[in-house]
Design a protein around this motif. Structure first.
Motif: not given
Length: 298
Positions: A189-195
C-alpha cells in the motif's frame, strides 16, 4: 509547404504533446501497477493548476514556488484518492474501481466549481514564458521551448527512479504480483501511494504548463485533456512510460499540424486524437511500444 511554418508548428506540437505526455505517464503507471484506469487523473491536473493560481494570487508565491506547491498538493490528493476510494476496493471487481474513478472525477470537478465557480480564471503567466526567441527565422516563445525540455528531463529522472532506486524496483515488482510482494515484507500500500504521488505530481506540472500556454483554467478542463492523455497512453502502449510520452507527442503533433495545414478541419481537431488512436490499434492492438505484462513492466 512553407518550411518555416512547418518547423514553427512542429515546435508548437511538441509543446502540446509534452503536456499530454506528462499526464499520460500517470495513467500508465497506475495501470501498470493496479490495472486501473484512473479517470480522475485529468481532474488532478486541474487541481494542480488551481492550486498554483491560488498560491500566486493570494500569497504572491513566485511561479516556481507555486509549481512546487501544486505538485505537493496534487500528490496528496492522489494519495488520499487511493487511500479513501481505491484501497477498500483492492479485491473488488474492476468495474467497481472504474465507477469509483468516474465518481472521484465528478467530485473534484464539483468541489472546485463550488470553491472557484465555473467561470474560467485568468492565469498569471510569467513574462519570461512569453518572450520570443528567434531561431533560424522561427519565432517561438520561451514557454513552448521549455515544456518539451522539462518533459524530457522528467522522463529521464522517472526512468532512473524506476530502474535504479529501491522504490522503483519495488514498484516494478508490485506490478507483477501484489501478494508476493507483501509476503516478501514490502508494504504494498505504501508503494502504491508512491505511484499515485508520482503520477499526480506530474499531472500537476502538465496542468500548470497548460495554464501558462492557454492563459486560463476552469473546473471542467481536465475532462477532455484527460481523455486525450489516456488516448496517448494507450496509443504509445499502456504500461510503458516511454510509450506514454511518445503517444503524447504524436497526438500533440497531429492536433497542431492538422489545424495549421488543414484549417477547414479545425473544428474536428479534438476528434483526430481518437481517430489516430483507432487507426494505430487496428494494426497494433497493444500500442506502439506495447509490452508483454507477463515479462516486463514500464
Amino acid at each position: 509547404m512553407d518550411l518555416t511554418l512547418f518547423l514553427q508548428q512542429l515546435i508548437n506540437g511538441l509543446s502540446l504533446g509534452s503536456m499530454y505526455a506528462l499526464i499520460a505517464v500517470g495513467y500508465t503507471m497506475v495501470y501498470g501497477v493496479l490495472r486501473l484506469i484512473n479517470f480522475a487523473h485529468g481532474d488532478i491536473m486541474m487541481v494542480g493548476a488551481y492550486i498554483a493560481l491560488f498560491g500566486m494570487l493570494n500569497f504572491q508565491i513566485p511561479f516556481l514556488g507555486a509549481l512546487f506547491l501544486a505538485m505537493i498538493f496534487a500528490a496528496c490528493v492522489g494519495i488520499a484518492t487511493d487511500k479513501i476510494a481505491y484501497k477498500p476496493l483492492r479485491n473488488a471487481p474492476k468495474i467497481s474501481l472504474l465507477i469509483t474513478a468516474i465518481g472521484i472525477s465528478f467530485l473534484l470537478q464539483n468541489l472546485f466549481n463550488m470553491f472557484f465557480t465555473s467561470t474560467p480564471k485568468a492565469f498569471p503567466v510569467p513574462s519570461i514564458f512569453e518572450e520570443n526567441i528567434i531561431f533560424f527565422n522561427i519565432s517561438i516563445t520561451f514557454g513552448s521551448l521549455l515544456v518539451p525540455i522539462i518533459t524530457f528531463i522528467i522522463l529521464l529522472v522517472l526512468l532512473f527512479i524506476l530502474h535504479k532506486s529501491k522504490y522503483g524496483i519495488a514498484i516494478r515488482a508490485l506490478a507483477f504480483d501484489i501478494q508476493t510482494v507483501n509476503l516478501m515484507g514490502i508494504n504494498a500500500n505504501r508503494i502504491i501511494a508512491i505511484v499515485f504521488a508520482l503520477g499526480s505530481s506530474l499531472a500537476a506540472v502538465g496542468g500548470v504548463f497548460w495554464a501558462t500556454t492557454y492563459y486560463s483554467i476552469e473546473p471542467s478542463m481536465g475532462t477532455l485533456i484527460g481523455l486525450k492523455a489516456f488516448a496517448a497512453a494507450v496509443l504509445g502502449g499502456i504500461g510503458s512510460i516511454v510509450g506514454a510520452v511518445l503517444g503524447g507527442l504524436i497526438i500533440g503533433l497531429t492536433e497542431v499540424i492538422v489545424v495549421a495545414f488543414f484549417p477547414d478541419l479545425s473544428g474536428f481537431k479534438d476528434a483526430f486524437a481518437f481517430i489516430f488512436l483507432v487507426f494505430i490499434l487496428i494494426f497494433k492492438p497493444t500500442g506502439i511500444l506495447g509490452i508483454n505484462f507477463e515479462k516486463s513492466r514500464f
